[in-house]
Design an enzyme around this catalytic site. Structure first.
Site, PDB file in Angstrom:
ATOM      1  N   HIS A  28       6.939  -8.523   7.204  1.00 49.33           N
ATOM      2  CA  HIS A  28       7.765  -7.867   5.971  1.00 49.33           C
ATOM      3  C   HIS A  28       8.873  -6.998   6.513  1.00 49.33           C
ATOM      4  CE1 HIS A  28       3.921  -5.683   6.783  1.00 49.33           C
ATOM      5  NE2 HIS A  28       4.818  -4.422   6.946  1.00 49.33           N
ATOM      6  N   LEU A  29       9.882  -6.936   5.607  1.00 50.46           N
ATOM      7  CA  LEU A  29      11.114  -5.918   5.974  1.00 50.46           C
ATOM      8  C   LEU A  29      10.766  -5.041   4.764  1.00 50.46           C
ATOM      9  CD1 LEU A  29      13.522  -5.349   7.300  1.00 50.46           C
ATOM     10  CD2 LEU A  29      14.651  -6.854   5.804  1.00 50.46           C
ATOM     11  N   TYR A  30      10.791  -3.685   5.001  1.00 54.58           N
ATOM     12  CA  TYR A  30      10.598  -2.749   3.791  1.00 54.58           C
ATOM     13  C   TYR A  30      11.956  -2.667   3.080  1.00 54.58           C
ATOM     14  CZ  TYR A  30       5.851  -1.263   5.242  1.00 54.58           C
ATOM     15  OH  TYR A  30       4.682  -1.086   5.382  1.00 54.58           O
ATOM     16  N   CYS A  58      -3.144  -3.274  13.049  1.00 57.54           N
ATOM     17  CA  CYS A  58      -2.219  -4.302  12.783  1.00 57.54           C
ATOM     18  C   CYS A  58      -1.965  -5.287  14.067  1.00 57.54           C
ATOM     19  CB  CYS A  58      -0.760  -3.483  12.602  1.00 57.54           C
ATOM     20  SG  CYS A  58      -0.723  -2.568  11.257  1.00 57.54           S
ATOM     21  N   GLU A 117       2.599   5.084  24.609  1.00 53.84           N
ATOM     22  CA  GLU A 117       1.534   4.663  23.621  1.00 53.84           C
ATOM     23  C   GLU A 117       0.503   3.816  24.337  1.00 53.84           C
ATOM     24  OE1 GLU A 117       2.478   1.547  20.723  1.00 53.84           O
ATOM     25  OE2 GLU A 117       1.679   2.739  19.120  1.00 53.84           O
ATOM     26  N   ARG A 140     -11.322 -20.306  27.662  1.00 52.88           N
ATOM     27  CA  ARG A 140     -10.488 -20.117  26.603  1.00 52.88           C
ATOM     28  C   ARG A 140     -11.102 -19.267  25.735  1.00 52.88           C
ATOM     29  NH1 ARG A 140     -11.299 -26.777  26.464  1.00 52.88           N
ATOM     30  NH2 ARG A 140     -13.485 -26.073  26.479  1.00 52.88           N
ATOM     31  N   ARG A 141     -11.717 -18.168  26.367  1.00 54.79           N
ATOM     32  CA  ARG A 141     -12.566 -16.936  25.550  1.00 54.79           C
ATOM     33  C   ARG A 141     -11.986 -15.672  25.901  1.00 54.79           C
ATOM     34  NH1 ARG A 141     -18.770 -19.523  26.106  1.00 54.79           N
ATOM     35  NH2 ARG A 141     -18.151 -21.456  24.954  1.00 54.79           N
ATOM     36  N   HIS A 197      13.355   3.219  22.487  1.00 54.54           N
ATOM     37  CA  HIS A 197      13.069   4.407  23.446  1.00 54.54           C
ATOM     38  C   HIS A 197      11.630   3.602  24.133  1.00 54.54           C
ATOM     39  CE1 HIS A 197      15.483   7.286  21.627  1.00 54.54           C
ATOM     40  NE2 HIS A 197      16.206   7.524  22.652  1.00 54.54           N
ATOM     41  N   TYR A 250      -7.278   1.380  18.130  1.00 55.82           N
ATOM     42  CA  TYR A 250      -7.080   0.663  19.042  1.00 55.82           C
ATOM     43  C   TYR A 250      -8.058   1.244  20.488  1.00 55.82           C
ATOM     44  CZ  TYR A 250      -3.261  -0.976  16.200  1.00 55.82           C
ATOM     45  OH  TYR A 250      -2.604  -1.355  15.372  1.00 55.82           O
ATOM     46  N   ARG A 269       0.855  -1.099  -0.038  1.00 46.75           N
ATOM     47  CA  ARG A 269      -0.155   0.003  -0.003  1.00 46.75           C
ATOM     48  C   ARG A 269       0.881   1.160  -0.075  1.00 46.75           C
ATOM     49  NH1 ARG A 269      -0.951   3.144   4.085  1.00 46.75           N
ATOM     50  NH2 ARG A 269      -0.031   1.531   5.503  1.00 46.75           N
ATOM     51  N   ALA A 329       2.911  -6.937   9.706  1.00 51.55           N
ATOM     52  CA  ALA A 329       4.385  -6.657  10.655  1.00 51.55           C
ATOM     53  C   ALA A 329       5.464  -6.045  10.091  1.00 51.55           C
ATOM     54  CB  ALA A 329       4.524  -7.795  11.398  1.00 51.55           C
ATOM     55  N   ASP A 330       5.728  -4.471  10.135  1.00 51.01           N
ATOM     56  CA  ASP A 330       7.122  -3.988   9.856  1.00 51.01           C
ATOM     57  C   ASP A 330       8.117  -4.320  10.754  1.00 51.01           C
ATOM     58  OD1 ASP A 330       8.921  -2.031   9.797  1.00 51.01           O
ATOM     59  OD2 ASP A 330       7.563  -0.301   9.610  1.00 51.01           O
ATOM     60  N   TRP A 373       2.592   8.706  16.285  1.00 48.19           N
ATOM     61  CA  TRP A 373       1.512   8.542  15.253  1.00 48.19           C
ATOM     62  C   TRP A 373       1.129   9.677  14.390  1.00 48.19           C
ATOM     63  CZ3 TRP A 373      -1.719   4.262  13.931  1.00 48.19           C
ATOM     64  CH2 TRP A 373      -1.634   3.297  14.780  1.00 48.19           C
ATOM     65  N   ARG A 380      -1.572  -8.966  12.094  1.00 49.42           N
ATOM     66  CA  ARG A 380      -2.079  -9.410  10.625  1.00 49.42           C
ATOM     67  C   ARG A 380      -0.907  -8.771   9.726  1.00 49.42           C
ATOM     68  NH1 ARG A 380      -2.880  -4.769   7.819  1.00 49.42           N
ATOM     69  NH2 ARG A 380      -3.409  -3.226   9.095  1.00 49.42           N
TER      70      ARG A 380
END
Ligand SMILES: Nc1nc(=O)c2c([nH]1)NC[C@@H]1CN(c3ccc(C(=O)N[C@@H](CCC(=O)O)C(=O)O)cc3)CN21
Ligand SMILES: O=c1ccn([C@H]2C[C@H](O)[C@@H](COP(=O)(O)O)O2)c(=O)[nH]1
Length: 264
Positions: free
Chosen positions: A207-209, A146, A58, A126-127, A51, A94, A21, A168-169, A80, A166
């Protein structure tokens, strides 16, 4: 944190070249898992300096149910900013979903309070899940979640947590995400009079950019130090009353920070 370096190496060496994207391009694998035993130390990356300040503020901001960057900016946290509108709003991300998931009758559900309650009353359940992936509101979010869903599990007096991320950078986001959920697990455990167990990280598109390759190579040359320890200095009356000053990380020995551009 050998597991993190192994993942970085795996994606670097065998990731598939994939567009995304943001137009940056990535190397990507699908489905990966890491497990950190939180009783053995706090999983804060040591092969580059992180840091914790941004990570703690956050998390406190999520727990307040806040979705405006003003609180973060007031505390010098800028992570952000790129996604906020001119009023500082990010939409129902979130904080909103964790604390006030809207119900069809016009009221809302505080998933965090329910979760503390459920762990205390029925630790074998389990919920025990918190979900940020509110399909009906995805369109209004400046960035869809994410770290989408997490689940707790209690055994032998220990609280474990598993996150499904879902997307991951792995150079910039994931080190933050691991530390943040480790911290959250410590807070839930303290509030529920449990010890900490494992934090299990599960990634989807991992993924790795392409503009992080040199930084990744630099990091892969470094040897990890022993993990630091987390001290929580106080047990507040509820999970919503932690303050920045309640946390201290001791014996954090790390290699220098590595700068990298964020893909927006
Ligand atoms: N592409 C992308 N990756 C992410 O990890 C990410 C997003 N977008 N969008 C939403 C949030 C914002 N996150 C961010 C944003 C910036 C940094 C970052 O620049 N980290 C620097 C230090 C910044 C600081 O502490 O102030 C680092 O070196 O880790 C990390 C996570 C995680 N998320
Ligand atoms: O906590 C976070 C938030 C975001 N990310 C990364 C993962 C992706 O690189 C981008 C989001 O882009 P999508 O196109 O929505 O997947 O942000 C992260 O790793 N951790």
């Amino acid at each position: 944190m050998k597991q993190y370096l192994d993942m970085l190496r795996l994606v670097r060496d065998s990731g598939v070249r994939k567009d995304d994207r943001t137009g940056t391009g990535t190397l990507s694998i699908f489905g990966h898992q890491m497990r950190f035993d939180l009783s053995q130390g706090f999983p804060l990356l040591t092969t580059k300096k992180l840091h914790l300040r941004s990570i703690i503020y956050e998390l406190l901001w999520f727990l307040k149910g806040d979705t405006n960057v003003k609180y973060l900016r007031d505390h010098g946290v800028t992570i952000w900013d790129e996604w906020a509108n001119d009023k500082g709003e990010l939409g129902p991300i979130y904080g909103k979903q964790w604390r006030s998931w809207p119900t069809p009758d016009g009221s809302s559900i505080d998933q965090i309070s329910r979760t503390v309650d459920l762990i205390r009353r029925n630790p074998d359940s389990r919920r025990i899940i918190v979900n940020a992936w509110n399909v009906a509101e995805l369109d209004q979010m400046s960035l869809t979640p994410c770290h989408a869903l997490f689940q707790f599990w209690v055994a032998n007096g220990r609280l474990s947590c598993q996150l499904y991320q879902r997307s991951a950078d792995i150079f910039l986001g994931v080190p933050f995400n691991i530390a943040s959920y480790a911290l959250l697990t410590h807070m839930f455990a303290e509030q529920c009079d449990l010890q900490v167990g494992d934090f299990v990280w599960t990634g989807g598109d991992t993924h790795l950019y392409l503009n992080h390759l040199d930084q990744a190579d630099e990091q892969l040359k470094r040897s990890p130090h022993a993990s630091p320890k987390l001290l929580i200095k106080r047990k507040p009356p509820s999970i919503f009353e932690y303050e920045y000053e309640d946390f201290e990380v001791v014996n954090y020995q790390s290699h220098p920070a590595i700068k990298a551009p964020i893909a927006v």
